[in-house]
Structure formats: structure tokens, C-alpha cells
Design a protein around this motif. Sequence first.
Motif, PDB file in Angstrom:
ATOM      1  N   THR A 155       0.840  -1.199   0.000  1.00  0.00           N
ATOM      2  CA  THR A 155       0.000   0.000   0.000  1.00  0.00           C
ATOM      3  C   THR A 155       0.878   1.253   0.000  1.00  0.00           C
ATOM      4  O   THR A 155       2.081   1.188   0.230  1.00  0.00           O
ATOM      5  N   ALA A 156       0.241   2.377  -0.245  1.00  0.00           N
ATOM      6  CA  ALA A 156       0.876   3.696  -0.100  1.00  0.00           C
ATOM      7  C   ALA A 156      -0.266   4.696  -0.077  1.00  0.00           C
ATOM      8  O   ALA A 156      -1.347   4.417  -0.620  1.00  0.00           O
ATOM      9  N   SER A 157      -0.040   5.840   0.536  1.00  0.00           N
ATOM     10  CA  SER A 157      -1.096   6.848   0.602  1.00  0.00           C
ATOM     11  C   SER A 157      -1.475   7.273  -0.824  1.00  0.00           C
ATOM     12  O   SER A 157      -0.664   7.165  -1.755  1.00  0.00           O
ATOM     13  N   GLN A 158      -2.702   7.777  -0.957  1.00  0.00           N
ATOM     14  CA  GLN A 158      -3.130   8.241  -2.287  1.00  0.00           C
ATOM     15  C   GLN A 158      -2.191   9.338  -2.800  1.00  0.00           C
ATOM     16  O   GLN A 158      -1.852   9.378  -3.981  1.00  0.00           O
ATOM     17  N   GLU A 159      -1.761  10.191  -1.894  1.00  0.00           N
ATOM     18  CA  GLU A 159      -0.850  11.280  -2.270  1.00  0.00           C
ATOM     19  C   GLU A 159       0.462  10.720  -2.856  1.00  0.00           C
ATOM     20  O   GLU A 159       0.929  11.161  -3.905  1.00  0.00           O
ATOM     21  N   ALA A 160       1.027   9.721  -2.169  1.00  0.00           N
ATOM     22  CA  ALA A 160       2.291   9.139  -2.645  1.00  0.00           C
ATOM     23  C   ALA A 160       2.085   8.447  -3.989  1.00  0.00           C
ATOM     24  O   ALA A 160       2.919   8.563  -4.902  1.00  0.00           O
ATOM     25  N   ARG A 161       0.959   7.764  -4.135  1.00  0.00           N
ATOM     26  CA  ARG A 161       0.715   7.026  -5.384  1.00  0.00           C
ATOM     27  C   ARG A 161       0.510   7.975  -6.560  1.00  0.00           C
ATOM     28  O   ARG A 161       1.013   7.740  -7.658  1.00  0.00           O
ATOM     29  N   LEU A 162      -0.226   9.052  -6.307  1.00  0.00           N
ATOM     30  CA  LEU A 162      -0.430  10.049  -7.371  1.00  0.00           C
ATOM     31  C   LEU A 162       0.896  10.690  -7.764  1.00  0.00           C
ATOM     32  O   LEU A 162       1.181  10.894  -8.951  1.00  0.00           O
ATOM     33  N   ARG A 163       1.731  10.986  -6.761  1.00  0.00           N
ATOM     34  CA  ARG A 163       3.018  11.630  -7.039  1.00  0.00           C
ATOM     35  C   ARG A 163       3.908  10.694  -7.864  1.00  0.00           C
ATOM     36  O   ARG A 163       4.498  11.103  -8.866  1.00  0.00           O
ATOM     37  N   ARG A 164       3.956   9.427  -7.483  1.00  0.00           N
ATOM     38  CA  ARG A 164       4.799   8.466  -8.208  1.00  0.00           C
ATOM     39  C   ARG A 164       4.355   8.326  -9.662  1.00  0.00           C
ATOM     40  O   ARG A 164       5.163   8.355 -10.585  1.00  0.00           O
ATOM     41  N   ARG A 165       3.036   8.113  -9.841  1.00  0.00           N
ATOM     42  CA  ARG A 165       2.538   7.889 -11.207  1.00  0.00           C
ATOM     43  C   ARG A 165       2.709   9.149 -12.048  1.00  0.00           C
ATOM     44  O   ARG A 165       3.048   9.079 -13.230  1.00  0.00           O
ATOM     45  N   SER A 166       2.492  10.297 -11.427  1.00  0.00           N
ATOM     46  CA  SER A 166       2.615  11.566 -12.118  1.00  0.00           C
ATOM     47  C   SER A 166       4.060  11.793 -12.587  1.00  0.00           C
ATOM     48  O   SER A 166       4.316  12.204 -13.721  1.00  0.00           O
ATOM     49  N   LEU A 167       5.008  11.480 -11.700  1.00  0.00           N
ATOM     50  CA  LEU A 167       6.425  11.609 -12.057  1.00  0.00           C
ATOM     51  C   LEU A 167       6.781  10.649 -13.199  1.00  0.00           C
ATOM     52  O   LEU A 167       7.502  11.004 -14.121  1.00  0.00           O
ATOM     53  N   GLU A 168       6.216   9.452 -13.137  1.00  0.00           N
ATOM     54  CA  GLU A 168       6.522   8.440 -14.138  1.00  0.00           C
ATOM     55  C   GLU A 168       5.958   8.834 -15.510  1.00  0.00           C
ATOM     56  O   GLU A 168       6.636   8.742 -16.528  1.00  0.00           O
ATOM     57  N   VAL A 169       4.691   9.289 -15.516  1.00  0.00           N
ATOM     58  CA  VAL A 169       4.013   9.553 -16.797  1.00  0.00           C
ATOM     59  C   VAL A 169       4.317  10.951 -17.333  1.00  0.00           C
ATOM     60  O   VAL A 169       4.527  11.131 -18.529  1.00  0.00           O
ATOM     61  N   HIS A 170       4.332  11.949 -16.440  1.00  0.00           N
ATOM     62  CA  HIS A 170       4.480  13.340 -16.899  1.00  0.00           C
ATOM     63  C   HIS A 170       5.837  13.943 -16.561  1.00  0.00           C
ATOM     64  O   HIS A 170       6.110  15.082 -16.939  1.00  0.00           O
ATOM     65  N   GLY A 171       6.657  13.214 -15.811  1.00  0.00           N
ATOM     66  CA  GLY A 171       7.973  13.741 -15.448  1.00  0.00           C
ATOM     67  C   GLY A 171       7.894  14.895 -14.469  1.00  0.00           C
ATOM     68  O   GLY A 171       8.853  15.636 -14.294  1.00  0.00           O
ATOM     69  N   ALA A 172       6.728  15.072 -13.833  1.00  0.00           N
ATOM     70  CA  ALA A 172       6.544  16.169 -12.878  1.00  0.00           C
ATOM     71  C   ALA A 172       5.468  15.769 -11.883  1.00  0.00           C
ATOM     72  O   ALA A 172       4.674  14.850 -12.144  1.00  0.00           O
ATOM     73  N   SER A 173       5.457  16.449 -10.723  1.00  0.00           N
ATOM     74  CA  SER A 173       4.396  16.151  -9.750  1.00  0.00           C
ATOM     75  C   SER A 173       3.774  17.450  -9.242  1.00  0.00           C
ATOM     76  O   SER A 173       3.376  17.543  -8.089  1.00  0.00           O
ATOM     77  N   ASP A 174       3.712  18.459 -10.146  1.00  0.00           N
ATOM     78  CA  ASP A 174       3.023  19.701  -9.782  1.00  0.00           C
ATOM     79  C   ASP A 174       1.509  19.474  -9.877  1.00  0.00           C
ATOM     80  O   ASP A 174       1.059  18.396 -10.271  1.00  0.00           O
ATOM     81  N   GLU A 175       0.748  20.509  -9.555  1.00  0.00           N
ATOM     82  CA  GLU A 175      -0.710  20.364  -9.477  1.00  0.00           C
ATOM     83  C   GLU A 175      -1.334  19.874 -10.791  1.00  0.00           C
ATOM     84  O   GLU A 175      -2.194  18.995 -10.808  1.00  0.00           O
ATOM     85  N   ALA A 176      -0.853  20.434 -11.907  1.00  0.00           N
ATOM     86  CA  ALA A 176      -1.419  20.079 -13.215  1.00  0.00           C
ATOM     87  C   ALA A 176      -1.121  18.614 -13.544  1.00  0.00           C
ATOM     88  O   ALA A 176      -1.994  17.879 -14.038  1.00  0.00           O
ATOM     89  N   ALA A 177       0.109  18.195 -13.254  1.00  0.00           N
ATOM     90  CA  ALA A 177       0.485  16.805 -13.556  1.00  0.00           C
ATOM     91  C   ALA A 177      -0.306  15.839 -12.685  1.00  0.00           C
ATOM     92  O   ALA A 177      -0.771  14.788 -13.150  1.00  0.00           O
ATOM     93  N   ILE A 178      -0.495  16.196 -11.414  1.00  0.00           N
ATOM     94  CA  ILE A 178      -1.275  15.326 -10.515  1.00  0.00           C
ATOM     95  C   ILE A 178      -2.717  15.242 -11.006  1.00  0.00           C
ATOM     96  O   ILE A 178      -3.305  14.151 -11.057  1.00  0.00           O
ATOM     97  N   ALA A 179      -3.279  16.374 -11.429  1.00  0.00           N
ATOM     98  CA  ALA A 179      -4.672  16.375 -11.912  1.00  0.00           C
ATOM     99  C   ALA A 179      -4.810  15.481 -13.138  1.00  0.00           C
ATOM    100  O   ALA A 179      -5.790  14.736 -13.274  1.00  0.00           O
ATOM    101  N   ALA A 180      -3.803  15.507 -14.009  1.00  0.00           N
ATOM    102  CA  ALA A 180      -3.850  14.705 -15.235  1.00  0.00           C
ATOM    103  C   ALA A 180      -3.685  13.216 -14.949  1.00  0.00           C
ATOM    104  O   ALA A 180      -3.989  12.366 -15.787  1.00  0.00           O
ATOM    105  N   THR A 181      -3.211  12.894 -13.763  1.00  0.00           N
ATOM    106  CA  THR A 181      -2.943  11.499 -13.392  1.00  0.00           C
ATOM    107  C   THR A 181      -4.107  10.882 -12.603  1.00  0.00           C
ATOM    108  O   THR A 181      -4.191   9.669 -12.461  1.00  0.00           O
ATOM    109  N   ARG A 182      -4.972  11.752 -12.096  1.00  0.00           N
ATOM    110  CA  ARG A 182      -6.013  11.310 -11.161  1.00  0.00           C
ATOM    111  C   ARG A 182      -6.889  10.179 -11.732  1.00  0.00           C
ATOM    112  O   ARG A 182      -7.196   9.205 -11.051  1.00  0.00           O
TER     113      ARG A 182
END
Length: 232
Positions: A155-182
Motif C-alpha cells: 500500500t501507499a497513501s493516495q498522495e504518494a501514489r499520485l506523485r509516483r505515477r505523475s512523475l513516471e508519466v508526466h515527469g513532474a508532480s506539480d498540481e497540473a500533472a497530478i490532476a492529469a494522473t487522477r
Amino acid sequence: MTSQPTPFVIAIDGPSGSGKSSVSRAVASSVGGGYLDTGAMYRALTWRCLHDEVDLQDPEAISAAALSLPLEMGDDPSAPSVHVGGTDVAEAIRSSGISSRVSRVATVPAVRTEMQRRQRALIEDIAARRGTCVAEGRDITTVVAPDAPVRILLTASQEARLRRRSLEVHGASDEAAIAATRDQVVRRDQDDSTVSQFTVAADGVVAVDTSDLDFDGSVEAVLTVVRAAWAS
Ligand SMILES: Nc1ncnc2c1ncn2[C@@H]1O[C@H](COP(=O)(O)OP(=O)(O)OP(=O)(O)O)[C@@H](O)[C@H]1O
Ligand SMILES: Nc1ccn([C@H]2C[C@H](O)[C@@H](COP(=O)(O)O)O2)c(=O)n1
């Protein structure tokens, strides 16, 4: 490491972005075993349905596609291959088009029955040939391999999971990248959890929370559970 009993199955479930695939591959490499990515099987079926223009609103058509799916799963953790009818789809099944549609396919009951049947056969075969099979997904610890000697909910918190996937897919974990990953993380988990239980550890399943661990720390935490099972 203590020597392992063989054949040996390590079952790992968890929500999207918890690190199941990457951690399972590292664990399989570390113990010299084989690897099965069961999510890739649902993704391959989704790829086939889109390729053959199967109506994703038609569960019977999707089920028919599942029954006739010519799927070959490679078990090398350093390069896990996926072929459908001889076509290498390992990269194509990671597209956002597949990620956004796969839950529609994976929530059809007859599809799950067929995929679970194939997964049990693959796990048995990989463990027999390679000594250990690390199989990961959403229902491996509970439905596909409930008797596996090691069962882990990563498991991992939703925040950590969104950040990881966002970094992987968009190369960033700013607000826009997190929104695009949701959609790929939160909405998909909501849909997938209508047919599988992967948010709370079932009886006998060890929960490993990786929220505050780096990648190597997550691998080590899983290997600690594996070593304990070997020693017992
Ligand atoms: N503990 C960790 N710390 C930081 N990053 C991690 C950690 N575990 C995994 N990652 C990274 O997070 C990303 C998502 O991991 P991974 O694809 O393994 O997740 P998953 O649970 O298999 O997701 P999905 O079910 O959506 O396929 C990867 O880029 C991976 O390298
Ligand atoms: N055992 C499994 C594995 C996967 N799924 C579904 C749920 C996911 O949306 C999809 C793709 O999985 P991923 O590659 O993101 O791990 O497949 C499932 O229902 N059961």
C-alpha cells in the motif's frame, strides 16, 4: 539469503501506483525467480478488444474475446514480455488509451473467471520451472493464489501514489500533472474495487506500507517478509 523452499509463490496485491510491478520485478530478480504481471493480461485483452473493434459496452463480446485471446506472457523480471497473436504489445498496453479503458474490461465477471484460470496455470508453471513465481495484481492474495506461502498487500497513501505515477508519466508532480494522473489512479481504483478487494489486507495477508519508503526500501521490506516465510 536463507535458501528457499521450491516451488514457491509470492503473491502481491495493491492499488494503482503502490509499486507492485516495479517492486515485484526487483524481488523476483533478487530471489532468482520468475514474474507474472496479471494486470498486463487485462491490458492485453483490452488492446485486443480495441484492435478488433469489440464493443466495450458489450460484456458478452468482451468475454468471447477473453476466451479466444492468444496471449503469451514472458516471465523474465528484467524484461517481462507480452505477446498477443505473436504481436509484441508490451509497450502498447501502457498507453493512456488502454489505462483509461482497462477497468471496463477487467470488471466483466466472465473475463475475470477466464483470466484467473489462466493466471493460476501460469503461476504453477513459472514456479515449477523457475523455483519461485512472484505474481502481482489486485486479487492474487485473495482469489488467484490464496494459499501462497507469502501474501503481501503493498500500500501507499493516495498522495504518494499520485506523485509516483505523475512523475513516471508526466515527469513532474506539480498540481497540473497530478490532476492529469487522477483518472489513472483514483477513478481506476474506484472502478476496480467493485470486483476485487485490494485496499485492506485480508486475513493472513501482510500489509507493507511504502508511503514513506523509497524504492529500495520497499523492495527490502518485501524481502524481509519473504525471508521470514523461508525461515519458518
Ligand atoms: N517506494 C517507492 N518510492 C518511490 N517510487 C516508487 C516506489 N515504488 C514504486 N515507485 C515508482 O512508482 C511508479 C509506479 O510504480 P508501479 O508501476 O510499480 O506501481 P503499480 O502498483 O504496479 O501500479 P499499477 O497497478 O497502476 O500498474 C514507478 O515509477 C515506480 O518506480
Ligand atoms: N489481478 C488483477 C490485476 C489487474 N486488474 C485490473 C485492474 C487494473 O485497472 C488493470 C490493469 O492493471 P495494472 O497494470 O494497472 O496493474 O487490470 C485486475 O482486475 N486484477
